[in-house]
Design a protein around this motif. Structure first.
Motif, PDB file in Angstrom:
ATOM      1  N   MET A   1       0.829  -1.203  -0.070  1.00 57.39           N
ATOM      2  CA  MET A   1      -0.061   0.100  -0.249  1.00 57.39           C
ATOM      3  C   MET A   1       0.804   1.331  -0.104  1.00 57.39           C
ATOM      4  SD  MET A   1      -3.296   1.409   2.061  1.00 57.39           S
ATOM      5  CE  MET A   1      -4.197   0.067   1.491  1.00 57.39           C
ATOM      6  N   GLU A   2       0.625   2.296  -0.930  1.00 59.73           N
ATOM      7  CA  GLU A   2       1.250   3.489  -0.910  1.00 59.73           C
ATOM      8  C   GLU A   2       0.699   4.491   0.113  1.00 59.73           C
ATOM      9  OE1 GLU A   2       2.465   6.830  -4.181  1.00 59.73           O
ATOM     10  OE2 GLU A   2       0.863   5.606  -4.602  1.00 59.73           O
ATOM     11  N   ARG A  52      -6.286   9.453   8.922  1.00 59.46           N
ATOM     12  CA  ARG A  52      -6.084   8.960   8.019  1.00 59.46           C
ATOM     13  C   ARG A  52      -7.336   8.678   6.958  1.00 59.46           C
ATOM     14  NH1 ARG A  52      -5.571   2.938   9.678  1.00 59.46           N
ATOM     15  NH2 ARG A  52      -7.960   3.099   9.233  1.00 59.46           N
ATOM     16  N   LEU A  53      -7.005   8.622   5.767  1.00 62.46           N
ATOM     17  CA  LEU A  53      -8.199   8.677   4.589  1.00 62.46           C
ATOM     18  C   LEU A  53      -7.491   7.461   3.705  1.00 62.46           C
ATOM     19  CD1 LEU A  53     -10.581   9.727   3.388  1.00 62.46           C
ATOM     20  CD2 LEU A  53      -9.273  11.581   2.622  1.00 62.46           C
ATOM     21  N   THR A  54      -8.208   6.598   3.398  1.00 58.15           N
ATOM     22  CA  THR A  54      -7.957   5.575   2.290  1.00 58.15           C
ATOM     23  C   THR A  54      -8.564   5.639   1.174  1.00 58.15           C
ATOM     24  OG1 THR A  54      -7.620   3.916   4.372  1.00 58.15           O
ATOM     25  CG2 THR A  54      -7.829   3.128   2.055  1.00 58.15           C
ATOM     26  N   PHE A  55      -7.788   5.491  -0.051  1.00 55.89           N
ATOM     27  CA  PHE A  55      -8.373   5.725  -1.162  1.00 55.89           C
ATOM     28  C   PHE A  55      -8.203   4.255  -2.099  1.00 55.89           C
ATOM     29  CE2 PHE A  55      -6.450   9.965  -0.414  1.00 55.89           C
ATOM     30  CZ  PHE A  55      -7.864  10.522  -0.591  1.00 55.89           C
ATOM     31  N   GLY A  56      -9.445   3.410  -2.100  1.00 50.78           N
ATOM     32  CA  GLY A  56      -9.036   2.240  -2.547  1.00 50.78           C
ATOM     33  C   GLY A  56      -8.233   1.079  -1.890  1.00 50.78           C
ATOM     34  N   ASP A  57      -7.886   0.458  -2.601  1.00 46.53           N
ATOM     35  CA  ASP A  57      -6.917  -0.661  -1.840  1.00 46.53           C
ATOM     36  C   ASP A  57      -5.559  -0.446  -1.827  1.00 46.53           C
ATOM     37  OD1 ASP A  57      -9.332  -2.321  -1.575  1.00 46.53           O
ATOM     38  OD2 ASP A  57      -9.109  -3.393  -3.492  1.00 46.53           O
ATOM     39  N   TYR A  58      -5.039   0.505  -2.612  1.00 45.63           N
ATOM     40  CA  TYR A  58      -3.620   0.825  -2.786  1.00 45.63           C
ATOM     41  C   TYR A  58      -2.968   2.200  -2.387  1.00 45.63           C
ATOM     42  CZ  TYR A  58      -4.490  -3.140  -5.668  1.00 45.63           C
ATOM     43  OH  TYR A  58      -5.128  -4.393  -6.266  1.00 45.63           O
ATOM     44  N   GLN A  59      -3.803   3.222  -1.857  1.00 46.49           N
ATOM     45  CA  GLN A  59      -3.414   4.438  -1.337  1.00 46.49           C
ATOM     46  C   GLN A  59      -3.983   4.734  -0.170  1.00 46.49           C
ATOM     47  OE1 GLN A  59      -3.705   7.183  -4.537  1.00 46.49           O
ATOM     48  NE2 GLN A  59      -1.552   7.020  -4.995  1.00 46.49           N
ATOM     49  N   MET A  60      -3.208   5.304   0.691  1.00 49.51           N
ATOM     50  CA  MET A  60      -3.713   5.763   1.977  1.00 49.51           C
ATOM     51  C   MET A  60      -3.083   7.153   2.201  1.00 49.51           C
ATOM     52  SD  MET A  60      -3.217   4.026   5.910  1.00 49.51           S
ATOM     53  CE  MET A  60      -4.317   2.406   4.971  1.00 49.51           C
TER      54      MET A  60
END
Length: 176
Positions: A1-2, A52-60
């Protein structure tokens, strides 16, 4: 995860904690202390916030809120070393804080070359400075600073997300 790290800063009471709380998907972790200024005794002051805020499965997105204060210089160094971008908040109705905000901008530009935006909070208040006047007073039209100034309501998620989108555009346009 980026993981993208964004530092949110500004003077006391400008809306750093509110900004992070508006979009964080977790309860914001805050370290607080009681201010020593008699005028501020009724409120606590955050010395560090994390959201924290997550965008999809690959970015946080990790949001770190920190005030500008000499006793926190060591934290600035730690946060800026790994930061990808920065948001500097300034209160449109407190022009007396503009000098401190200019100092923050100068400090940031000396310590790091991360892209940044300046968020003008409380712009809807009766005594608020206009965007153009604040931009001029903060020296944002100079060769030294070319960061965009945007109006942001730190308590409204849509407004905070809009400012983060503008910050993302700044991150994409900054030469490596």
């Amino acid at each position: 995860m980026e993981i993208l790290r964004v530092v949110v800063t500004g003077t006391t009471g400008v809306g750093k904690t509110s900004f992070i709380r508006a979009v964080s998907e977790i309860d914001v972790a805050s370290l607080e202390r009681q201010p020593t200024n008699i005028d501020l005794q009724k409120q606590s002051m955050s010395t560090l916030d994390f959201g924290r805020l997550t965008f999809g499965d690959y970015q946080m997105l990790h949001l770190y809120g920190i005030p500008e204060s000499p006793h926190l210089d060591f934290m600035w160094d730690i946060l800026l070393r790994r930061a990808h971008a920065c948001v500097v908040l300034v209160d449109a109705q407190r022009p007396r804080d503009f000098r401190s905000t200019r100092r923050i901008l100068s400090n940031l530009s000396r310590r790091s070359k991360v892209p940044m935006i300046v968020g003008l909070t409380h712009a809807d208040c009766p005594d608020a400075w206009t965007l153009a006047n604040a931009e001029l007073a903060l020296g944002l039209k100079s060769d030294r600073y070319c960061s965009p100034l945007v109006i942001v309501n730190a308590t409204q998620p849509e407004s905070v997300l809009r400012s983060l989108l503008i910050l993302t555009r700044e991150m994409i346009n900054v030469p490596a």
